[in-house]
Design a protein around this motif. Sequence first.
Motif, PDB file in Angstrom:
ATOM      1  N   GLU A 221      -4.520  -3.410  -9.093  1.00  0.00           N
ATOM      2  CA  GLU A 221      -4.159  -2.103  -8.550  1.00  0.00           C
ATOM      3  C   GLU A 221      -5.453  -1.379  -8.219  1.00  0.00           C
ATOM      4  O   GLU A 221      -6.383  -1.354  -9.021  1.00  0.00           O
ATOM      5  CB  GLU A 221      -3.352  -1.308  -9.571  1.00  0.00           C
ATOM      6  CG  GLU A 221      -2.972   0.070  -9.099  1.00  0.00           C
ATOM      7  CD  GLU A 221      -2.158   0.845 -10.121  1.00  0.00           C
ATOM      8  OE1 GLU A 221      -1.788   1.991  -9.825  1.00  0.00           O
ATOM      9  OE2 GLU A 221      -1.883   0.309 -11.217  1.00  0.00           O
ATOM     10  N   ILE A 222      -5.498  -0.803  -7.026  1.00  0.00           N
ATOM     11  CA  ILE A 222      -6.658  -0.010  -6.621  1.00  0.00           C
ATOM     12  C   ILE A 222      -6.155   1.378  -6.248  1.00  0.00           C
ATOM     13  O   ILE A 222      -5.310   1.526  -5.367  1.00  0.00           O
ATOM     14  CB  ILE A 222      -7.403  -0.652  -5.436  1.00  0.00           C
ATOM     15  CG1 ILE A 222      -7.857  -2.062  -5.804  1.00  0.00           C
ATOM     16  CG2 ILE A 222      -8.599   0.213  -5.034  1.00  0.00           C
ATOM     17  CD1 ILE A 222      -8.461  -2.838  -4.658  1.00  0.00           C
ATOM     18  N   VAL A 223      -6.663   2.379  -6.966  1.00  0.00           N
ATOM     19  CA  VAL A 223      -6.300   3.771  -6.725  1.00  0.00           C
ATOM     20  C   VAL A 223      -7.479   4.430  -6.014  1.00  0.00           C
ATOM     21  O   VAL A 223      -8.625   4.298  -6.467  1.00  0.00           O
ATOM     22  CB  VAL A 223      -5.991   4.494  -8.051  1.00  0.00           C
ATOM     23  CG1 VAL A 223      -5.630   5.947  -7.801  1.00  0.00           C
ATOM     24  CG2 VAL A 223      -4.879   3.773  -8.800  1.00  0.00           C
TER      25      VAL A 223
ATOM     26  N   TYR B  30       4.282   1.391   2.186  1.00  0.00           N
ATOM     27  CA  TYR B  30       4.118   0.836   3.527  1.00  0.00           C
ATOM     28  C   TYR B  30       4.234  -0.676   3.519  1.00  0.00           C
ATOM     29  O   TYR B  30       3.611  -1.364   4.321  1.00  0.00           O
ATOM     30  CB  TYR B  30       2.792   1.328   4.140  1.00  0.00           C
ATOM     31  CG  TYR B  30       2.898   2.802   4.456  1.00  0.00           C
ATOM     32  CD1 TYR B  30       3.503   3.227   5.626  1.00  0.00           C
ATOM     33  CD2 TYR B  30       2.472   3.766   3.555  1.00  0.00           C
ATOM     34  CE1 TYR B  30       3.662   4.573   5.903  1.00  0.00           C
ATOM     35  CE2 TYR B  30       2.624   5.117   3.823  1.00  0.00           C
ATOM     36  CZ  TYR B  30       3.224   5.506   4.994  1.00  0.00           C
ATOM     37  OH  TYR B  30       3.395   6.840   5.262  1.00  0.00           O
ATOM     38  N   LYS B  31       5.093  -1.175   2.600  1.00  0.00           N
ATOM     39  CA  LYS B  31       5.423  -2.600   2.572  1.00  0.00           C
ATOM     40  C   LYS B  31       6.016  -2.969   3.925  1.00  0.00           C
ATOM     41  O   LYS B  31       6.851  -2.247   4.453  1.00  0.00           O
ATOM     42  CB  LYS B  31       6.435  -2.872   1.456  1.00  0.00           C
ATOM     43  CG  LYS B  31       6.876  -4.313   1.364  1.00  0.00           C
ATOM     44  CD  LYS B  31       7.950  -4.475   0.310  1.00  0.00           C
ATOM     45  CE  LYS B  31       9.244  -3.985   0.913  1.00  0.00           C
ATOM     46  NZ  LYS B  31      10.437  -4.217   0.178  1.00  0.00           N
TER      47      LYS B  31
ATOM     48  N   LEU C 149      -1.560  -2.373  -4.266  1.00  0.00           N
ATOM     49  CA  LEU C 149      -1.068  -3.268  -5.309  1.00  0.00           C
ATOM     50  C   LEU C 149      -1.083  -4.686  -4.759  1.00  0.00           C
ATOM     51  O   LEU C 149      -0.515  -4.938  -3.687  1.00  0.00           O
ATOM     52  CB  LEU C 149       0.349  -2.894  -5.733  1.00  0.00           C
ATOM     53  CG  LEU C 149       0.495  -1.545  -6.435  1.00  0.00           C
ATOM     54  CD1 LEU C 149       1.943  -1.147  -6.561  1.00  0.00           C
ATOM     55  CD2 LEU C 149      -0.169  -1.597  -7.800  1.00  0.00           C
ATOM     56  N   GLY C 150      -1.735  -5.578  -5.478  1.00  0.00           N
ATOM     57  CA  GLY C 150      -1.816  -6.965  -5.036  1.00  0.00           C
ATOM     58  C   GLY C 150      -1.444  -7.921  -6.144  1.00  0.00           C
ATOM     59  O   GLY C 150      -1.780  -7.701  -7.313  1.00  0.00           O
ATOM     60  N   ALA C 151      -0.722  -8.977  -5.794  1.00  0.00           N
ATOM     61  CA  ALA C 151      -0.379 -10.044  -6.731  1.00  0.00           C
ATOM     62  C   ALA C 151      -1.196 -11.271  -6.340  1.00  0.00           C
ATOM     63  O   ALA C 151      -1.012 -11.829  -5.257  1.00  0.00           O
ATOM     64  CB  ALA C 151       1.114 -10.358  -6.673  1.00  0.00           C
TER      65      ALA C 151
ATOM     66  N   VAL D 166       0.852  -1.184   0.000  1.00  0.00           N
ATOM     67  CA  VAL D 166       0.000   0.000   0.000  1.00  0.00           C
ATOM     68  C   VAL D 166       0.887   1.233   0.000  1.00  0.00           C
ATOM     69  O   VAL D 166       1.915   1.268   0.697  1.00  0.00           O
ATOM     70  CB  VAL D 166      -0.950   0.018   1.223  1.00  0.00           C
ATOM     71  CG1 VAL D 166      -1.571   1.384   1.433  1.00  0.00           C
ATOM     72  CG2 VAL D 166      -2.043  -1.020   1.053  1.00  0.00           C
ATOM     73  N   PHE D 167       0.493   2.196  -0.811  1.00  0.00           N
ATOM     74  CA  PHE D 167       1.155   3.495  -0.845  1.00  0.00           C
ATOM     75  C   PHE D 167       0.156   4.534  -0.351  1.00  0.00           C
ATOM     76  O   PHE D 167      -1.012   4.503  -0.739  1.00  0.00           O
ATOM     77  CB  PHE D 167       1.589   3.847  -2.275  1.00  0.00           C
ATOM     78  CG  PHE D 167       2.639   2.940  -2.825  1.00  0.00           C
ATOM     79  CD1 PHE D 167       3.972   3.319  -2.801  1.00  0.00           C
ATOM     80  CD2 PHE D 167       2.308   1.711  -3.380  1.00  0.00           C
ATOM     81  CE1 PHE D 167       4.957   2.484  -3.314  1.00  0.00           C
ATOM     82  CE2 PHE D 167       3.273   0.872  -3.893  1.00  0.00           C
ATOM     83  CZ  PHE D 167       4.608   1.259  -3.857  1.00  0.00           C
TER      84      PHE D 167
END
Length: 168
Positions: free
Chosen positions: A100-102, A19-20, A85-87, A12-13
């Motif tokens: 990706e969620i903005v 904020y990894k 961001l998710g894998a 998350v940014f």
Amino acid sequence: MGLPRKLKLMNVFADGNSYKGQITELEQPKLALKLEEYRAGGMIGSVKVNLGLETLETTLKMGGYMTEFLRQFGTTIDGTPLRFLGAYEQDDTGEVTSIEIVMRGRFGEIDAGSSKVGDDTEHSFTVPLTYYKVIENGSDVVEIDMINSVFIVDGNDRLAEHRSAVGL
């Protein structure tokens, strides 16, 4: 048979900062139409008519003490940009899907939880959103901009005619 895509890694940014290693959970916004029951003469039953969208809200859970987010409390209605961001991996094929969620909003509630020596510390942040966009493998899926009346699903701009009708 196909197996579901499962989240393997995420980040998350907030305001451009990563904020990894601190983000433990992100609750994605619930998408819901604001529907109202309607029945008129000649109808044998009621239907639910669309009156727009319900409020969008996300919740982040962060490990540790998050002074950076406390400093964001009380900003303007869309003053906090967030990016997830998710894998996701499908176990039977090994295929990895990027999600990706903005989002934009402001911290509406901060729950610092309890603090006890030797126990995990977690902060929870609730963010009412003004903007939400989902991108899968680089392709736009959903885009909602509450303030600017944008509601696009799979390339279909569902409010284009409405905006045009009122000069927007």
